[in-house]
Design a protein around this motif. Structure first.
Motif, PDB file in Angstrom:
ATOM      1  N   PHE A 186       0.870  -1.179   0.000  1.00 17.20           N
ATOM      2  CA  PHE A 186       0.000   0.000   0.000  1.00 17.20           C
ATOM      3  C   PHE A 186       0.902   1.223   0.000  1.00 17.20           C
ATOM      4  N   THR A 187       0.659   2.152  -0.936  1.00 18.99           N
ATOM      5  CA  THR A 187       1.579   3.281  -1.071  1.00 18.99           C
ATOM      6  C   THR A 187       1.000   4.611  -0.621  1.00 18.99           C
ATOM      7  N   THR A 188      -0.247   4.911  -0.968  1.00 20.04           N
ATOM      8  CA  THR A 188      -0.880   6.141  -0.487  1.00 20.04           C
ATOM      9  C   THR A 188      -2.380   5.921  -0.363  1.00 20.04           C
ATOM     10  N   HIS A 189      -2.988   6.817   0.420  1.00 20.75           N
ATOM     11  CA  HIS A 189      -4.441   6.884   0.497  1.00 20.75           C
ATOM     12  C   HIS A 189      -4.853   8.256  -0.048  1.00 20.75           C
ATOM     13  N   CYS A 190      -5.758   8.255  -1.014  1.00 21.85           N
ATOM     14  CA  CYS A 190      -6.202   9.490  -1.659  1.00 21.85           C
ATOM     15  C   CYS A 190      -7.703   9.639  -1.475  1.00 21.85           C
ATOM     16  N   ARG A 191      -8.167  10.752  -1.221  1.00 16.14           N
ATOM     17  CA  ARG A 191      -7.431  11.909  -0.822  1.00 16.14           C
ATOM     18  C   ARG A 191      -8.202  12.595   0.283  1.00 16.14           C
ATOM     19  N   ALA A 192      -7.533  13.421   1.035  1.00 14.24           N
ATOM     20  CA  ALA A 192      -8.160  14.219   2.078  1.00 14.24           C
ATOM     21  C   ALA A 192      -7.789  15.677   1.819  1.00 14.24           C
ATOM     22  N   GLY A 193      -8.058  16.538   2.812  1.00 12.68           N
ATOM     23  CA  GLY A 193      -7.738  17.947   2.633  1.00 12.68           C
ATOM     24  C   GLY A 193      -8.988  18.806   2.560  1.00 12.68           C
ATOM     25  N   PHE A 194      -8.968  19.782   1.624  1.00 12.28           N
ATOM     26  CA  PHE A 194     -10.047  20.750   1.419  1.00 12.28           C
ATOM     27  C   PHE A 194     -10.246  21.566   2.692  1.00 12.28           C
ATOM     28  N   PHE A 195      -9.243  22.409   2.925  1.00 10.47           N
ATOM     29  CA  PHE A 195      -9.086  23.117   4.187  1.00 10.47           C
ATOM     30  C   PHE A 195      -9.362  24.615   4.116  1.00 10.47           C
ATOM     31  N   THR A 196      -9.856  25.117   3.009  1.00  6.04           N
ATOM     32  CA  THR A 196      -9.863  26.569   2.816  1.00  6.04           C
ATOM     33  C   THR A 196     -11.148  27.249   3.285  1.00  6.04           C
ATOM     34  N   LEU A 197     -12.112  26.493   3.738  1.00  6.26           N
ATOM     35  CA  LEU A 197     -13.349  27.110   4.221  1.00  6.26           C
ATOM     36  C   LEU A 197     -13.082  27.943   5.471  1.00  6.26           C
ATOM     37  N   PRO A 198     -13.824  29.039   5.640  1.00  9.64           N
ATOM     38  CA  PRO A 198     -13.698  29.806   6.884  1.00  9.64           C
ATOM     39  C   PRO A 198     -14.258  29.014   8.055  1.00  9.64           C
ATOM     40  N   GLU A 199     -13.936  29.456   9.245  1.00 13.37           N
ATOM     41  CA  GLU A 199     -14.395  28.755  10.439  1.00 13.37           C
ATOM     42  C   GLU A 199     -15.916  28.637  10.449  1.00 13.37           C
ATOM     43  N   GLY A 200     -16.396  27.460  10.855  1.00 11.98           N
ATOM     44  CA  GLY A 200     -17.829  27.207  10.893  1.00 11.98           C
ATOM     45  C   GLY A 200     -18.088  25.716  10.817  1.00 11.98           C
ATOM     46  N   PRO A 201     -19.349  25.303  10.795  1.00  7.92           N
ATOM     47  CA  PRO A 201     -19.677  23.876  10.802  1.00  7.92           C
ATOM     48  C   PRO A 201     -19.090  23.096   9.630  1.00  7.92           C
ATOM     49  N   ALA A 202     -19.060  23.699   8.437  1.00  8.79           N
ATOM     50  CA  ALA A 202     -18.532  22.974   7.273  1.00  8.79           C
ATOM     51  C   ALA A 202     -17.039  22.705   7.430  1.00  8.79           C
ATOM     52  N   ARG A 203     -16.304  23.673   7.956  1.00 10.51           N
ATOM     53  CA  ARG A 203     -14.870  23.465   8.187  1.00 10.51           C
ATOM     54  C   ARG A 203     -14.656  22.388   9.249  1.00 10.51           C
ATOM     55  N   ARG A 204     -15.446  22.415  10.317  1.00  9.12           N
ATOM     56  CA  ARG A 204     -15.317  21.398  11.366  1.00  9.12           C
ATOM     57  C   ARG A 204     -15.600  20.008  10.802  1.00  9.12           C
ATOM     58  N   ALA A 225      -6.224  32.018   2.186  1.00 11.11           N
ATOM     59  CA  ALA A 225      -6.684  30.636   2.057  1.00 11.11           C
ATOM     60  C   ALA A 225      -5.554  29.667   2.399  1.00 11.11           C
ATOM     61  N   ARG A 226      -4.337  29.997   1.963  1.00 10.09           N
ATOM     62  CA  ARG A 226      -3.207  29.122   2.297  1.00 10.09           C
ATOM     63  C   ARG A 226      -2.946  29.092   3.798  1.00 10.09           C
ATOM     64  N   GLU A 227      -3.165  30.195   4.464  1.00 10.43           N
ATOM     65  CA  GLU A 227      -2.990  30.215   5.917  1.00 10.43           C
ATOM     66  C   GLU A 227      -4.018  29.320   6.604  1.00 10.43           C
ATOM     67  N   ARG A 228      -5.223  29.256   6.061  1.00 11.69           N
ATOM     68  CA  ARG A 228      -6.222  28.351   6.623  1.00 11.69           C
ATOM     69  C   ARG A 228      -5.819  26.900   6.399  1.00 11.69           C
ATOM     70  N   VAL A 229      -5.130  26.629   5.300  1.00 13.89           N
ATOM     71  CA  VAL A 229      -4.586  25.287   5.066  1.00 13.89           C
ATOM     72  C   VAL A 229      -3.553  24.953   6.142  1.00 13.89           C
ATOM     73  N   ARG A 230      -2.651  25.884   6.398  1.00 11.44           N
ATOM     74  CA  ARG A 230      -1.630  25.679   7.424  1.00 11.44           C
ATOM     75  C   ARG A 230      -2.282  25.419   8.794  1.00 11.44           C
ATOM     76  N   ASP A 231      -3.295  26.217   9.112  1.00 12.95           N
ATOM     77  CA  ASP A 231      -3.975  26.066  10.400  1.00 12.95           C
ATOM     78  C   ASP A 231      -4.646  24.699  10.517  1.00 12.95           C
ATOM     79  N   ALA A 232      -5.283  24.252   9.438  1.00 12.88           N
ATOM     80  CA  ALA A 232      -5.962  22.962   9.467  1.00 12.88           C
ATOM     81  C   ALA A 232      -4.970  21.822   9.657  1.00 12.88           C
ATOM     82  N   ILE A 233      -3.850  21.894   8.952  1.00 15.61           N
ATOM     83  CA  ILE A 233      -2.842  20.849   9.106  1.00 15.61           C
ATOM     84  C   ILE A 233      -2.307  20.848  10.539  1.00 15.61           C
ATOM     85  N   GLY A 234      -2.189  22.031  11.118  1.00 16.13           N
ATOM     86  CA  GLY A 234      -1.775  22.106  12.507  1.00 16.13           C
ATOM     87  C   GLY A 234      -2.742  21.397  13.440  1.00 16.13           C
TER      88      GLY A 234
END
Length: 288
Positions: free
Chosen positions: A60-78, A123-132
């Motif tokens: 097994f090499t990878t699992h695709c895919r996750a992410g999609f982190f650019t939404l502003p704070e709220g229920p959809a982001r959670r 939007a990229r900063e929200r990606v960084r925050d989500a990964i954190g």
């Protein structure tokens, strides 16, 4: 000619094959590894998918895919973050079920600009925050989150991270065993800094997976489906592949193709064609 032992078939290449078929034709073609997608795994259930993977004998090499982190704070982001935590557990379970040499890598696509938003940097900063937020769960599960930069034509609707350098800048905040990058030739071949950034990724220990396919114009109306077998387009695989191998990268190399014509062919034939074209276009460069 037998398939190169480091070739992995990303399941997207045979998208219309269910999990059982994908595992069967990959093994039947003599390919030793596979990268899976979440939807076919979820169709059968994670426990069943893991058992099927074990029985296949494939790495097994990878699992695709996750992410999609650019939404502003709220229920959809959670909800998105919660789904990413599920994906982390899926990747860990499947990597444990695969043959020796399997890698627990979860590929992340950052997400595009939310409706009405024009702030790429924000939007990229929200990606960084989500990964954190996700990094502790990934570390606990032994999973590497692999940020995948996508070609700039996808920046508005799919991925605000467009270059390997941007992906590495985000990953720099985290341990390289927890957050790395995906190097995909389709997305980065055009970048005049790509070889420099591959070398940087190697120095930082962040190349989680190397994916290949080719680029050819004209692109289809749906530009997501413009990928081709290696050697059928304009990408020079030598410099990038040599650069990746020079970093000490010793994992499998996935072929990931989104192409309606390829999807419409018999999946076993598609895997065999993938292996033969990889043997010509990429294999010669797989030495340090």
């Amino acid at each position: 000619m037998s398939p190169h032992p480091r070739l992995s078939i990303n399941q997207a290449t045979i998208k219309h094959a269910d999990l059982a078929t994908a595992l069967r034709v990959t093994a039947e073609a003599g390919v030793q590894a596979i990268g899976l997608w979440r939807e076919p795994v979820q169709e059968v259930g994670l426990a069943t998918a893991a058992s099927m993977l074990t029985d296949s004998g494939l790495r097994f090499t990878t699992h695709c895919r996750a992410g999609f982190f650019t939404l502003p704070e709220g229920p959809a982001r959670r909800a998105s973050l919660d789904d990413n935590r599920v994906a982390i557990e899926e990747a860990a379970t499947l990597a444990a079920a695969g043959a020796p040499g399997s890698t627990a890598v979860l590929v992340l696509v950052a997400g595009g600009l939310p409706a009405g938003d024009r702030d790429l940097a924000g939007a990229r900063e929200r990606v960084r925050d989500a990964i954190g937020e996700l990094a502790p769960a990934a570390e606990a599960a032994g999973v590497t989150l692999a940020i995948e930069p996508l070609h700039p034509m996808y920046a508005s609707d799919r991925c605000v991270v467009s270059t390997l350098g941007q992906a590495l800048d985000i990953a720099a905040d985290f341990d390289p065993t927890v957050v790395g990058v995906t190097v995909d030739t389709f997305h980065v071949w055009w970048d005049p800094q790509v070889l420099e950034q591959i070398a940087r990724a190697g120095r930082e220990g962040r190349i989680a997976t190397y994916q290949v396919c080719d680029w050819k114009t004209p692109l289809p109306a749906d530009v997501l489906l413009g990928r081709h077998y290696t050697g059928d387009g304009v990408i020079d695989f030598g410099p990038m592949t040599r650069a990746v191998i020079a970093t000490g990268y010793d994992r499998d190399i996935e072929v990931e193709i989104f192409n309606e014509e390829i999807w419409a062919t018999d999946p076993l034939d598609a895997v065999r064609r993938t292996a033969s074209t990889f043997g010509v276009a990429v294999s010669p460069f797989l030495t340090a």
